[in-house]
Design a protein around this motif. Structure first.
Motif, short mmCIF file in Angstrom:
data_model
loop_
_atom_site.label_atom_id
_atom_site.label_comp_id
_atom_site.label_asym_id
_atom_site.label_seq_id
_atom_site.Cartn_x
_atom_site.Cartn_y
_atom_site.Cartn_z
N VAL A 18 -0.95 -4.29 48.56
CA VAL A 18 -0.41 -4.87 47.33
C VAL A 18 -0.21 -6.35 47.55
CG1 VAL A 18 1.50 -4.82 45.68
CG2 VAL A 18 0.80 -2.70 46.83
N GLY A 19 -0.68 -7.17 46.63
CA GLY A 19 -0.49 -8.61 46.73
C GLY A 19 0.67 -9.06 45.85
N LEU A 20 1.57 -9.85 46.42
CA LEU A 20 2.71 -10.40 45.69
C LEU A 20 2.60 -11.91 45.68
CD1 LEU A 20 5.57 -10.07 44.38
CD2 LEU A 20 6.50 -10.27 46.71
N THR A 21 2.67 -12.50 44.50
CA THR A 21 2.56 -13.95 44.39
C THR A 21 3.42 -14.45 43.24
OG1 THR A 21 0.97 -15.79 44.39
CG2 THR A 21 0.54 -13.99 42.85
N GLY A 22 3.39 -15.74 43.02
CA GLY A 22 4.17 -16.36 41.95
C GLY A 22 3.86 -17.84 41.92
N GLY A 23 4.77 -18.60 41.37
CA GLY A 23 4.64 -20.05 41.37
C GLY A 23 5.81 -20.66 42.08
N LYS A 142 -5.28 -3.25 45.99
CA LYS A 142 -5.28 -2.26 44.92
C LYS A 142 -4.38 -2.69 43.77
CE LYS A 142 -8.03 1.10 46.15
NZ LYS A 142 -9.17 1.50 45.30
N HIS A 143 -3.32 -3.42 44.08
CA HIS A 143 -2.38 -3.91 43.07
C HIS A 143 -2.06 -5.37 43.34
CE1 HIS A 143 -1.42 0.17 41.55
NE2 HIS A 143 -1.51 0.52 42.82
N THR A 144 -1.86 -6.14 42.26
CA THR A 144 -1.39 -7.51 42.39
C THR A 144 -0.17 -7.69 41.50
OG1 THR A 144 -3.01 -8.19 40.70
CG2 THR A 144 -3.61 -8.54 43.02
N VAL A 145 0.84 -8.37 42.03
CA VAL A 145 2.11 -8.55 41.33
C VAL A 145 2.41 -10.04 41.25
CG1 VAL A 145 4.57 -8.00 41.29
CG2 VAL A 145 2.95 -6.38 42.33
N VAL A 146 2.71 -10.52 40.05
CA VAL A 146 3.10 -11.91 39.85
C VAL A 146 4.56 -11.99 39.44
CG1 VAL A 146 2.86 -13.91 38.31
CG2 VAL A 146 0.84 -12.88 39.31
N VAL A 147 5.31 -12.86 40.10
CA VAL A 147 6.69 -13.13 39.70
C VAL A 147 6.66 -14.34 38.77
CG1 VAL A 147 9.02 -13.67 40.46
CG2 VAL A 147 7.54 -12.23 41.89
N ASP A 191 9.27 -10.47 35.39
CA ASP A 191 9.78 -11.64 34.68
C ASP A 191 11.14 -12.00 35.27
OD1 ASP A 191 10.63 -13.60 32.98
OD2 ASP A 191 10.07 -12.55 31.15
N ASN A 192 11.19 -13.11 35.97
CA ASN A 192 12.40 -13.55 36.64
C ASN A 192 13.08 -14.70 35.88
OD1 ASN A 192 14.28 -13.53 38.85
ND2 ASN A 192 13.26 -15.34 39.68
N SER A 193 12.90 -14.73 34.57
CA SER A 193 13.49 -15.81 33.77
C SER A 193 14.98 -15.59 33.54
CB SER A 193 12.79 -15.92 32.42
OG SER A 193 11.40 -16.14 32.57
N GLY A 194 15.43 -14.33 33.66
CA GLY A 194 16.82 -14.01 33.35
C GLY A 194 17.68 -13.87 34.59
N SER A 195 18.61 -12.92 34.53
CA SER A 195 19.56 -12.72 35.62
C SER A 195 18.92 -11.94 36.76
CB SER A 195 20.78 -11.96 35.11
OG SER A 195 20.42 -10.63 34.74
N GLN A 196 19.58 -11.95 37.92
CA GLN A 196 19.09 -11.18 39.05
C GLN A 196 19.16 -9.68 38.76
OE1 GLN A 196 20.27 -11.93 43.03
NE2 GLN A 196 19.51 -14.03 43.04
#
Length: 243
Positions: A18-23, A142-147, A191-196
């Motif tokens: 699984v790939g985890l990425t973001g900006g 197999k899966h990619t996840v974007v934060v 979606d990490n725009s809100g609260s933890q």
């Protein structure tokens, strides 16, 4: 070699990647920490990138050779901020650094993936900041996840975190692939725009999906791995994904 010493590894191991990425400042590290707390095995490409440029490593010697000793701290370690400033404004130097470090990073990641395979994990998460920029690993996943977080939140978080001006922060964000484009390329989005608390609920949902997934990568018998060496094992690990 006595293969019994390697127990409890089964003769056939099933696992997927699984790939985890973001900006920058989108909260990928926060999500990675949450997944780790849930027991997910995570390979951190940033951590490995720091390890492979330590003074005792081959990549260190090549970096000093091509970039000079001015990039070194008094301790002899590489000044990451100084080196980062060089490659940020010089695409050719950036490419040179990548040709030095990427092979070492990939070798280290493969070793860690192999370790988790032998432990019998169902999946491993590869935490890679530039997953979609380089595209080197995506075919193996197999899966990619974007934060994700909205642009205003990303900008304000970066300014606060790094004590940067708005213009400086905008330049850093612009140097990466836009988060919106990464979202379009990913299988899953947090979606990490809100609260933890809101982010954690999404992480729990993702965790359940990964645990229930049947997208396994089939690895050949460990005996074959011992016969062909690590290079052969790596090929057998990735072959089902390629062909």
């Amino acid at each position: 070699m006595n293969l019994k010493l390697l127990s409890p590894v089964p003769t056939r191991v099933k696992m997927y990647l699984v790939g985890l990425t973001g900006g920058i400042a989108s909260g990928k590290s926060t999500v990675s920490a949450m997944l780790r707390e849930l027991g997910c095995p995570i390979i951190d490409a940033d951590l490995i990138a720091r390890q492979v440029v330590q003074p005792h490593c081959p990549a260190y010697r090549l970096i000093v050779k091509h970039f000079g000793r001015d990039i070194l701290l008094e301790s002899g370690e590489i000044d990451r901020e100084k080196l980062g400033a060089i490659i940020f404004t010089n695409p050719e130097k950036n490419r040179l650094l990548n040709t030095i470090t990427h092979p070492e990073i990939q070798r280290a990641m493969i070793k860690q993936v192999l370790h988790h395979f032998l432990l019998g994990h169902r999946y491993v998460i590869l935490d890679v900041p530039l997953l979609f920029e380089t595209r080197r690993l995506t075919r193996f996943l197999k899966h990619t996840v974007v934060v994700y977080c909205d642009p205003d939140t990303q900008l304000s978080r970066l300014m606060a975190r790094d004590s940067r001006s708005q213009d400086q922060a905008m330049l850093r964000i612009a140097a990466q692939l836009p988060l919106g484009e990464k979202v379009a390329l990913a299988n899953h989005v947090i979606d990490n725009s809100g609260s933890q608390e809101e982010t954690y609920k999404q992480v729990l949902k993702l965790h359940r999906r990964l645990e229930d997934s049947l997208d396994f990568l089939l690895v050949r018998a460990l005996v074959i791995a011992m016969a062909t060496g690590i290079g052969g094992l790596i090929f057998l690990m990735v072959k089902p994904m390629i062909f």
